[in-house]
Design a protein around this motif. Sequence first.
Motif, PDB file in Angstrom:
ATOM      1  N   GLU A 257      -9.279   6.073  -4.118  1.00 15.22           N
ATOM      2  CA  GLU A 257      -9.929   4.794  -3.838  1.00 15.22           C
ATOM      3  C   GLU A 257     -10.598   4.792  -2.470  1.00 15.22           C
ATOM      4  N   LEU A 258      -9.987   5.464  -1.512  1.00 16.27           N
ATOM      5  CA  LEU A 258     -10.552   5.558  -0.171  1.00 16.27           C
ATOM      6  C   LEU A 258     -11.885   6.288  -0.201  1.00 16.27           C
ATOM      7  N   VAL A 259     -11.946   7.412  -0.905  1.00 17.21           N
ATOM      8  CA  VAL A 259     -13.191   8.185  -1.010  1.00 17.21           C
ATOM      9  C   VAL A 259     -14.256   7.390  -1.760  1.00 17.21           C
ATOM     10  N   VAL A 260     -13.888   6.795  -2.890  1.00 22.32           N
ATOM     11  CA  VAL A 260     -14.855   6.024  -3.685  1.00 22.32           C
ATOM     12  C   VAL A 260     -15.390   4.840  -2.878  1.00 22.32           C
TER      13      VAL A 260
ATOM     14  N   ASN B 241      -1.482  -3.792   3.197  1.00 21.64           N
ATOM     15  CA  ASN B 241      -1.987  -2.719   4.050  1.00 21.64           C
ATOM     16  C   ASN B 241      -2.911  -1.773   3.294  1.00 21.64           C
ATOM     17  N   LEU B 242      -2.604  -1.454   2.053  1.00 29.88           N
ATOM     18  CA  LEU B 242      -3.474  -0.582   1.269  1.00 29.88           C
ATOM     19  C   LEU B 242      -4.816  -1.249   1.005  1.00 29.88           C
ATOM     20  N   ILE B 243      -4.819  -2.554   0.767  1.00 24.48           N
ATOM     21  CA  ILE B 243      -6.071  -3.277   0.579  1.00 24.48           C
ATOM     22  C   ILE B 243      -6.888  -3.251   1.871  1.00 24.48           C
ATOM     23  N   THR B 244      -6.236  -3.476   2.997  1.00 23.07           N
ATOM     24  CA  THR B 244      -6.931  -3.493   4.279  1.00 23.07           C
ATOM     25  C   THR B 244      -7.473  -2.111   4.646  1.00 23.07           C
ATOM     26  N   LEU B 245      -6.744  -1.064   4.322  1.00 20.07           N
ATOM     27  CA  LEU B 245      -7.191   0.288   4.663  1.00 20.07           C
ATOM     28  C   LEU B 245      -8.344   0.768   3.792  1.00 20.07           C
TER      29      LEU B 245
ATOM     30  N   GLY C  42     -14.330  -1.958   2.865  1.00 19.74           N
ATOM     31  CA  GLY C  42     -14.976  -3.032   2.122  1.00 19.74           C
ATOM     32  C   GLY C  42     -14.045  -4.167   1.764  1.00 19.74           C
ATOM     33  N   THR C  43     -12.764  -4.044   2.076  1.00 21.13           N
ATOM     34  CA  THR C  43     -11.807  -5.111   1.788  1.00 21.13           C
ATOM     35  C   THR C  43     -10.900  -5.311   2.998  1.00 21.13           C
ATOM     36  N   ILE C  44     -10.396  -6.524   3.125  1.00 19.66           N
ATOM     37  CA  ILE C  44      -9.424  -6.811   4.185  1.00 19.66           C
ATOM     38  C   ILE C  44      -8.513  -7.942   3.701  1.00 19.66           C
ATOM     39  N   THR C  45      -7.232  -7.781   3.946  1.00 21.71           N
ATOM     40  CA  THR C  45      -6.264  -8.814   3.577  1.00 21.71           C
ATOM     41  C   THR C  45      -6.313  -9.924   4.611  1.00 21.71           C
TER      42      THR C  45
END
Length: 164
Positions: free
Chosen positions: A71-74, A112-116, A119-122
């Motif tokens: 997901e990070l790469v995409v 934290n995974l969403i924030t990392l 394009g997204t931030i919690t």
Amino acid sequence: MKKVFILHLISSIGISYGLINFVSISFTGLEIFAVVAALLLVFWLLTYVFHRLYFNTFRAGINLAFYFMKELVVSNFRIINFILSPGHQFKPAILELPLTLKSDFSITLLANLITLTPGTITLEVSRDKKYLYFHIVDVPKQDIEMAKQKIKEGFEKRIMKIKA
């Protein structure tokens, strides 16, 4: 569960270190890894007293890590594409995600995974821990539910498999 796995891992490393020093042969890193892995496998096969839940937890954690890396790469490529595309209009949104997770650790890990992910931030977790609010940089209006479902089926589902 975690204590048993850590005990097995430390025992495997300790026995491997003792064997390597006793035989006094210099091993490469790959050979040392093979010895540690073999001893860890032996401990796993000999353990019928303990549940094998910690190995399932370890596997679920590895699965989550690989999914996050994908997901990070995409997401990075998607953001790069948005930046390099002239005239692209962002459609940002703040989404409310209903949570299935109950523990503070699981909710924090999801946030934290969403924030990392680029394009997204919690933004916030509701006081009753039933909703997670996050900002997403670009989501078309018709895909809001799909964006929520992607997080639920991706991160949340994999976090739930980790028995923490």
